[in-house]
Design a protein around this motif. Structure first.
Motif: not given
Length: 460
Positions: A86-92, A227-233, A297-308
């Motif tokens: 969904k292109q929402d790094p702030r929520s991430m 994602i650009q997560l920083r300690p203060a966040m 590796g395939i399982s994790n890739a499947a999870s990511v691709v399907i989630g996207h």
């Protein structure tokens, strides 16, 4: 022929490249991790069956903790993958902050009992006094690594949601080198160090885990740019996501807790059926995990691709990819079975075990060469596709029913009451994999498993 037609989806260059870019680094990462486990078992195996069995049983407690951290990361990744689609790094960033704090809290729950009463923990799994004594030495030291181990795994696993998986290879390779070198130093007393045996193995493992965390922290808070997560966040995250996080992650955490407790129950049964069964199971698990490296590796890739795809509301495409991934898991399941059967004699020969234990290992590893086919299918279908699609509750129900209502009660009755041979009891233990593979396949084919967990999403 139908499976071959389904596999035609992998002719699409974008999808194929994405899957390879995620699955190969994860496979290499898992290879390094399992090489670490193999090195540990080989070195401890030189000390004898008591030490090898003690480490295997002590690691059951650690495994419960680690599986829960994997569950936190897995549930987090469901949300992260869909929000990245969904292109929402702030929520991430808010979601990541919650997962880090939860992991730290969880680590404290496990550190205290491992430090204060390791003998009680060991006694739950076995009544062998020698194994309890050796395992307690190992567990008491390893407790100091729990915060580092959990946080590092969650940090690195959550990078998978945005396709950043190469960093983890370097981290785990550094950990592997640290672990193997200091195993050699402290287990056997090399380079002038004292010969600490079990305690030495635990010290080496703890040092490796802290190397993982320090490296992961430096990278994520300094160099990670998607994602650009920083300690203060970590202190300023959007707390309204706590409810969303809980509703998505709790079925995964509960699922993994029930599954892990079930496997611990199986280990308790093995521990009461004899030292040889525990030793053989430890050796067999390492080999099975090694052959499943790429399927993970395939399982994790499947999870990511399907989630996207689901996050971007491309639901039909997600279903089409899922069927192709399921067919691919069958191919790799066959390959894994062939590999186990071909290398079993070589692997057994690496260990200092009695002829009786070696004969049992040959029987169980032959059986494992068949079981691994269904494990590959269930792993990709449940842990990869259905979880990536947000169908967490179905996965939870499947694990509970087949493990706790079939494998454990029948296995305990045949093993402890009827005293069947270990190889038959092992076969009963693994019936849940067959059931999960068939059920997961049917669920995916129905196509009703797609769940969009992002805010404001349309229905699948």
């Amino acid at each position: 022929m139908k499976q071959l037609k389904i596999l035609e989806i992998f002719r699409e260059r974008e999808l194929r490249n994405t899957l390879l870019a995620i699955s190969i680094p994860i496979a290499l990462q898992n290879l390094v991790t399992h090489c670490t486990s193999l090195a540990d078992t080989l070195m401890l195996g030189q000390l004898g069956e008591v030490q090898l069995s003690a480490a295997s049983i002590a690691n059951q407690f650690t495994t419960i903790y680690m599986v829960l951290t994997f569950a936190i990361a897995g549930g987090t990744n469901i949300m992260l993958s869909q929000y990245w689609g969904k292109q929402d790094p702030r929520s991430m960033r808010s979601i990541l902050s919650i997962s880090y704090w939860l992991t730290l809290l969880l680590s404290l729950v496990f550190v205290l009992p491992a430090l204060l009463c390791p003998e009680v923990i060991m006694g739950v799994f076995t009544n062998d006094a020698a194994i309890i004594t050796e395992g307690s030495k190992y567990l008491r030291v390893l407790a100091w690594a729990y915060p580092a181990q959990g946080l590092a795994n969650v940090m690195l696993m959550c990078l998978r949601s945005v396709g950043n998986v190469r960093m983890a290879i370097g981290v785990y390779f550094a950990s592997f080198c640290t672990n193997v070198f200091f195993n050699w130093v402290f287990i056997f007393g090399n380079l002038g160090a004292p010969r600490l045996e079990m305690a030495g193995a635990a010290i080496a493992t703890a040092m490796a885990r802290w190397v993982e965390l320090i490296t992961a922290v430096i990278y994520i808070f300094r160099f990670e740019m998607k994602i650009q997560l920083r300690p203060a966040m970590l202190l300023r995250f959007d707390r309204s996501f706590v409810r969303d996080f809980a509703s998505t992650v709790w079925p995964v955490v509960l699922n993994e807790l029930i599954w892990t407790m079930g496997n611990s129950a199986l280990m308790m049964i093995m521990g009461r059926m004899g030292r040889s069964f525990v030793t053989v199971n430890s050796i067999t698990n390492v080999v099975i995990q090694f052959t499943q490296i790429f399927i993970m590796g395939i399982s994790n890739a499947a999870s990511v691709v399907i989630g996207h795809r689901i996050g971007a509301e491309r639901y039909d495409e997600a279903r089409r990819i899922a069927r192709g991934m399921l067919a691919l898991s069958m191919v790799f399941g066959v390959l894994a079975g062939v590999i186990i059967f071909l290398i079993k004699d070589f692997i057994i020969g690496l260990y200092s075990i009695t002829p009786e234990t070696a004969a049992l290992a040959d029987q169980i590893m032959t059986l494992a060469s068949v079981v691994v086919f269904f494990q590959c299918m269930s792993f990709v279908s449940l842990m990869g596709i259905l979880r990536g699609g947000g169908d967490n509750k179905f996965v939870l129900v499947a694990d509970v029913i087949f493990l706790w209502l079939i494998s454990i009660p029948i296995g305990s009755f045949t093993g402890l009451v009827l005293q069947w041979p270990p190889v038959l009891v092992y076969a009963i233990f693994k019936t849940d994999e067959l059931c999960k593979a068939v059920t997961g396949c049917l669920r995916i084919w129905q196509g009703k498993w797609v769940r969009n967990v992002t805010r404001g999403a349309s229905k699948a």
